[in-house]
Design a protein around this motif. Structure first.
Motif, PDB file in Angstrom:
ATOM      1  N   GLU A  90      15.739 -38.143   6.086  1.00 21.56           N
ATOM      2  CA  GLU A  90      16.627 -37.941   7.228  1.00 21.56           C
ATOM      3  C   GLU A  90      15.786 -37.343   8.344  1.00 21.56           C
ATOM      4  O   GLU A  90      14.987 -36.431   8.103  1.00 21.56           O
ATOM      5  CB  GLU A  90      17.754 -36.970   6.862  1.00 21.56           C
ATOM      6  CG  GLU A  90      18.666 -37.530   5.778  1.00 21.56           C
ATOM      7  CD  GLU A  90      19.820 -36.613   5.452  1.00 21.56           C
ATOM      8  OE1 GLU A  90      19.778 -35.419   5.810  1.00 21.56           O
ATOM      9  OE2 GLU A  90      20.767 -37.110   4.828  1.00 21.56           O
ATOM     10  N   ARG A  94      16.757 -31.440  17.082  1.00 22.28           N
ATOM     11  CA  ARG A  94      17.520 -30.275  17.540  1.00 22.28           C
ATOM     12  C   ARG A  94      17.151 -29.923  18.971  1.00 22.28           C
ATOM     13  O   ARG A  94      15.969 -29.832  19.297  1.00 22.28           O
ATOM     14  CB  ARG A  94      17.202 -29.060  16.668  1.00 22.28           C
ATOM     15  CG  ARG A  94      17.447 -29.276  15.201  1.00 22.28           C
ATOM     16  CD  ARG A  94      17.043 -28.050  14.404  1.00 22.28           C
ATOM     17  NE  ARG A  94      17.221 -28.271  12.976  1.00 22.28           N
ATOM     18  CZ  ARG A  94      18.374 -28.145  12.325  1.00 22.28           C
ATOM     19  NH1 ARG A  94      19.469 -27.777  12.967  1.00 22.28           N
ATOM     20  NH2 ARG A  94      18.446 -28.377  11.027  1.00 22.28           N
ATOM     21  N   GLY A  99      23.205 -24.261  12.655  1.00 21.34           N
ATOM     22  CA  GLY A  99      23.193 -24.686  11.259  1.00 21.34           C
ATOM     23  C   GLY A  99      21.953 -24.286  10.492  1.00 21.34           C
ATOM     24  O   GLY A  99      21.572 -23.115  10.447  1.00 21.34           O
ATOM     25  N   GLY A 100      21.342 -25.296   9.880  1.00 25.17           N
ATOM     26  CA  GLY A 100      20.205 -25.065   8.990  1.00 25.17           C
ATOM     27  C   GLY A 100      19.039 -24.355   9.653  1.00 25.17           C
ATOM     28  O   GLY A 100      18.354 -23.545   9.012  1.00 25.17           O
ATOM     29  N   ASP A 129      18.745 -31.758   0.021  1.00 23.88           N
ATOM     30  CA  ASP A 129      17.957 -32.407   1.082  1.00 23.88           C
ATOM     31  C   ASP A 129      16.889 -31.468   1.672  1.00 23.88           C
ATOM     32  O   ASP A 129      16.980 -31.073   2.847  1.00 23.88           O
ATOM     33  CB  ASP A 129      18.868 -32.907   2.214  1.00 23.88           C
ATOM     34  CG  ASP A 129      19.848 -33.973   1.756  1.00 23.88           C
ATOM     35  OD1 ASP A 129      19.628 -34.568   0.676  1.00 23.88           O
ATOM     36  OD2 ASP A 129      20.838 -34.217   2.460  1.00 23.88           O
ATOM     37  N   ASP A 175      22.394 -30.972  18.039  1.00 29.06           N
ATOM     38  CA  ASP A 175      21.465 -31.561  17.068  1.00 29.06           C
ATOM     39  C   ASP A 175      22.111 -32.801  16.462  1.00 29.06           C
ATOM     40  O   ASP A 175      23.310 -33.043  16.663  1.00 29.06           O
ATOM     41  CB  ASP A 175      21.057 -30.540  15.990  1.00 29.06           C
ATOM     42  CG  ASP A 175      22.226 -29.992  15.195  1.00 29.06           C
ATOM     43  OD1 ASP A 175      23.239 -30.709  15.040  1.00 29.06           O
ATOM     44  OD2 ASP A 175      22.145 -28.845  14.729  1.00 29.06           O
ATOM     45  N   LYS A 177      21.402 -36.106  13.159  1.00 31.35           N
ATOM     46  CA  LYS A 177      20.617 -36.650  12.053  1.00 31.35           C
ATOM     47  C   LYS A 177      20.566 -38.169  12.162  1.00 31.35           C
ATOM     48  O   LYS A 177      21.582 -38.808  12.464  1.00 31.35           O
ATOM     49  CB  LYS A 177      21.292 -36.232  10.743  1.00 31.35           C
ATOM     50  CG  LYS A 177      20.576 -36.615   9.497  1.00 31.35           C
ATOM     51  CD  LYS A 177      21.041 -37.902   8.882  1.00 31.35           C
ATOM     52  CE  LYS A 177      22.454 -37.868   8.380  1.00 31.35           C
ATOM     53  NZ  LYS A 177      22.855 -39.163   7.789  1.00 31.35           N
ATOM     54  N   ASP A 196      30.305 -36.667  12.614  1.00 30.75           N
ATOM     55  CA  ASP A 196      29.897 -36.244  11.264  1.00 30.75           C
ATOM     56  C   ASP A 196      28.402 -35.933  11.220  1.00 30.75           C
ATOM     57  O   ASP A 196      27.958 -35.171  10.357  1.00 30.75           O
ATOM     58  CB  ASP A 196      30.142 -37.369  10.237  1.00 30.75           C
ATOM     59  CG  ASP A 196      31.543 -37.332   9.648  1.00 30.75           C
ATOM     60  OD1 ASP A 196      32.413 -36.632  10.201  1.00 30.75           O
ATOM     61  OD2 ASP A 196      31.768 -38.018   8.627  1.00 30.75           O
ATOM     62  N   THR A 197      27.642 -36.557  12.100  1.00 37.18           N
ATOM     63  CA  THR A 197      26.179 -36.469  12.003  1.00 37.18           C
ATOM     64  C   THR A 197      25.539 -35.803  13.227  1.00 37.18           C
ATOM     65  O   THR A 197      24.314 -35.708  13.290  1.00 37.18           O
ATOM     66  CB  THR A 197      25.561 -37.863  11.800  1.00 37.18           C
ATOM     67  OG1 THR A 197      25.832 -38.667  12.952  1.00 37.18           O
ATOM     68  CG2 THR A 197      26.098 -38.560  10.563  1.00 37.18           C
ATOM     69  N   CYS A 198      26.369 -35.399  14.178  1.00 35.71           N
ATOM     70  CA  CYS A 198      25.863 -34.702  15.376  1.00 35.71           C
ATOM     71  C   CYS A 198      26.614 -33.371  15.515  1.00 35.71           C
ATOM     72  O   CYS A 198      27.775 -33.280  15.125  1.00 35.71           O
ATOM     73  CB  CYS A 198      26.185 -35.474  16.656  1.00 35.71           C
ATOM     74  SG  CYS A 198      25.572 -37.149  16.746  1.00 35.71           S
ATOM     75  N   ARG A 199      25.968 -32.401  16.124  1.00 39.53           N
ATOM     76  CA  ARG A 199      26.718 -31.238  16.618  1.00 39.53           C
ATOM     77  C   ARG A 199      26.929 -31.445  18.114  1.00 39.53           C
ATOM     78  O   ARG A 199      25.961 -31.657  18.862  1.00 39.53           O
ATOM     79  CB  ARG A 199      25.969 -29.926  16.360  1.00 39.53           C
ATOM     80  CG  ARG A 199      26.040 -29.480  14.928  1.00 39.53           C
ATOM     81  CD  ARG A 199      25.638 -28.030  14.722  1.00 39.53           C
ATOM     82  NE  ARG A 199      25.942 -27.614  13.362  1.00 39.53           N
ATOM     83  CZ  ARG A 199      25.082 -27.715  12.336  1.00 39.53           C
ATOM     84  NH1 ARG A 199      23.854 -28.169  12.536  1.00 39.53           N
ATOM     85  NH2 ARG A 199      25.451 -27.352  11.129  1.00 39.53           N
ATOM     86  N   ARG A 215      33.559 -27.948   8.204  1.00 41.51           N
ATOM     87  CA  ARG A 215      32.697 -27.095   7.370  1.00 41.51           C
ATOM     88  C   ARG A 215      33.145 -25.640   7.426  1.00 41.51           C
ATOM     89  O   ARG A 215      33.131 -24.929   6.446  1.00 41.51           O
ATOM     90  CB  ARG A 215      31.244 -27.160   7.855  1.00 41.51           C
ATOM     91  CG  ARG A 215      30.570 -28.516   7.713  1.00 41.51           C
ATOM     92  CD  ARG A 215      29.065 -28.396   8.011  1.00 41.51           C
ATOM     93  NE  ARG A 215      28.405 -29.682   8.089  1.00 41.51           N
ATOM     94  CZ  ARG A 215      28.115 -30.312   9.236  1.00 41.51           C
ATOM     95  NH1 ARG A 215      28.403 -29.748  10.405  1.00 41.51           N
ATOM     96  NH2 ARG A 215      27.524 -31.486   9.213  1.00 41.51           N
TER      97      ARG A 215
HETATM   98  N1  UDP Z   1      23.488 -33.614   9.120  1.00 37.62           N
HETATM   99  C1  UDP Z   1      23.968 -34.781   8.578  1.00 37.62           C
HETATM  100  N2  UDP Z   1      23.878 -34.978   7.231  1.00 37.62           N
HETATM  101  C2  UDP Z   1      23.299 -34.087   6.383  1.00 37.62           C
HETATM  102  C3  UDP Z   1      22.793 -32.883   6.936  1.00 37.62           C
HETATM  103  C4  UDP Z   1      22.906 -32.681   8.303  1.00 37.62           C
HETATM  104  O1  UDP Z   1      24.484 -35.634   9.290  1.00 37.62           O
HETATM  105  O2  UDP Z   1      23.221 -34.337   5.161  1.00 37.62           O
HETATM  106  C5  UDP Z   1      23.560 -33.383  10.567  1.00 37.62           C
HETATM  107  C6  UDP Z   1      24.484 -32.228  10.925  1.00 37.62           C
HETATM  108  O3  UDP Z   1      25.770 -32.694  11.214  1.00 37.62           O
HETATM  109  C7  UDP Z   1      23.826 -31.658  12.154  1.00 37.62           C
HETATM  110  C8  UDP Z   1      22.348 -31.973  11.977  1.00 37.62           C
HETATM  111  O4  UDP Z   1      22.274 -33.015  11.012  1.00 37.62           O
HETATM  112  O5  UDP Z   1      24.272 -32.327  13.321  1.00 37.62           O
HETATM  113  C9  UDP Z   1      21.538 -30.804  11.520  1.00 37.62           C
HETATM  114  O6  UDP Z   1      22.121 -30.266  10.362  1.00 37.62           O
HETATM  115  P1  UDP Z   1      21.490 -28.988   9.651  1.00 37.62           P
HETATM  116  O7  UDP Z   1      20.125 -29.334   9.172  1.00 37.62           O
HETATM  117  O8  UDP Z   1      21.631 -27.823  10.548  1.00 37.62           O
HETATM  118  O9  UDP Z   1      22.299 -28.817   8.328  1.00 37.62           O
HETATM  119  P2  UDP Z   1      23.762 -28.218   8.082  1.00 37.62           P
HETATM  120  O10 UDP Z   1      23.856 -26.954   8.857  1.00 37.62           O
HETATM  121  O11 UDP Z   1      24.699 -29.284   8.521  1.00 37.62           O
HETATM  122  O12 UDP Z   1      23.746 -28.026   6.593  1.00 37.62           O
END
Ligand code: UDP
Length: 234
Positions: A90, A94, A99-100, A129, A175, A177, A196-199, A215
């Motif tokens: 992935e 950012r 998040g992460g 991941d 951010d 993915k 689902d895949t963007c903030r 979440r």
């Molecule tokens: N994200 C995603 N799928 C994943 C993990 C993250 O689409 O399995 C997206 C998430 O929605 C955010 C960005 O990737 O927009 C960064 O996510 P982050 O690494 O901060 O992880 P999270 O906080 O979602 O666990």
């Protein structure tokens, strides 16, 4: 083109074969999961929003010369796509800390980064991941040098295009993915680009208009997804 055999069911999508081996249909579901599927729920209408938002953004990217797996919308929940061999990676980009990254580095959410950060994560649910770098990717043969370079360059290009697109709609792209894969010796963008895949934060108020509402149990989830649909597709 019609759905034939289902070949995959993930957390948010199902994928079907078609009569043509080079094309698949992806169907977007309302199911939502978080924290490695330990949290589960339904976001009514999410599948329709993610299908239409992804289609719009893939078309935007294609119009700017970024090749994607998108072919066309087939219905509210279905899109026709090119079949990819998806890399087990992935790519996260950012612009603002959340998040992460906030967790990993002990930072406040909301810090605007001096330049975009690109991360790779190894697609391995059991290990949540994990963060990896280009050496891991090459050493494990997850992608070749060329493929990785293309994915990296495209990811920054996509960031510029999407940041600008959302800015015009009063949304900060915090951010997101991406997933890339091979299709007939080409590297194409795959998967989806959606709340689902963007903030996505409303500019000024910083209101979260994405999956973080699910979440973090913030409520108003369906409304947030509908708001994104409205702003993106209009
Ligand atoms: N994200 C995603 N799928 C994943 C993990 C993250 O689409 O399995 C997206 C998430 O929605 C955010 C960005 O990737 O927009 C960064 O996510 P982050 O690494 O901060 O992880 P999270 O906080 O979602 O666990």
């Amino acid at each position: 083109m019609e759905k034939r055999k289902q070949i995959y069911e993930g957390k948010a999508k199902k994928v079907y074969e078609t009569d043509n081996k080079d094309f698949l249909i992806q169907e977007f579901k309302d199911d939502a999961t978080a924290f490695d599927a330990t949290k589960r729920g339904t976001i009514i209408g999410k599948g329709v929003v993610n299908n239409k938002v992804s289609a719009e953004l893939f078309e935007l990217l294609e119009s700017k010369g970024v090749e994607t797996h998108f072919v066309k919308l087939l219905s509210d929940r279905d899109m026709l796509i090119k079949r990819l061999d998806i890399f087990l990676i992935e790519v996260t980009i950012r612009n603002i800390v959340a998040g992460g990254m906030a967790k990993l580095l002990g930072l406040e959410e909301g810090i605007v980064l001096k330049e975009p950060v690109l991360e790779y994560h190894y697609k391995k649910d059991k290990l949540h991941d994990p963060l990896i770098n280009e050496y891991h990717i090459k050493a494990l043969g997850l992608a070749t040098d060329d493929e990785l370079r293309i994915a990296r360059e495209r990811s920054f290009e996509i960031n510029n295009i999407l940041k600008d697109f959302f800015k015009k709609r009063s949304i900060d792209l915090v951010d997101f993915k991406l997933e890339f894969g091979r299709h007939k010796d080409k590297v194409l963008l795959g998967d989806e680009i959606s709340p689902d895949t963007c903030r996505l934060w409303e500019h000024g108020t910083k209101k979260k208009l994405d999956k973080d509402r699910f979440r973090r149990d913030l409520g108003g989830i369906e409304e947030a997804y509908q708001e994104i649909l409205k702003r993106v597709v209009g």
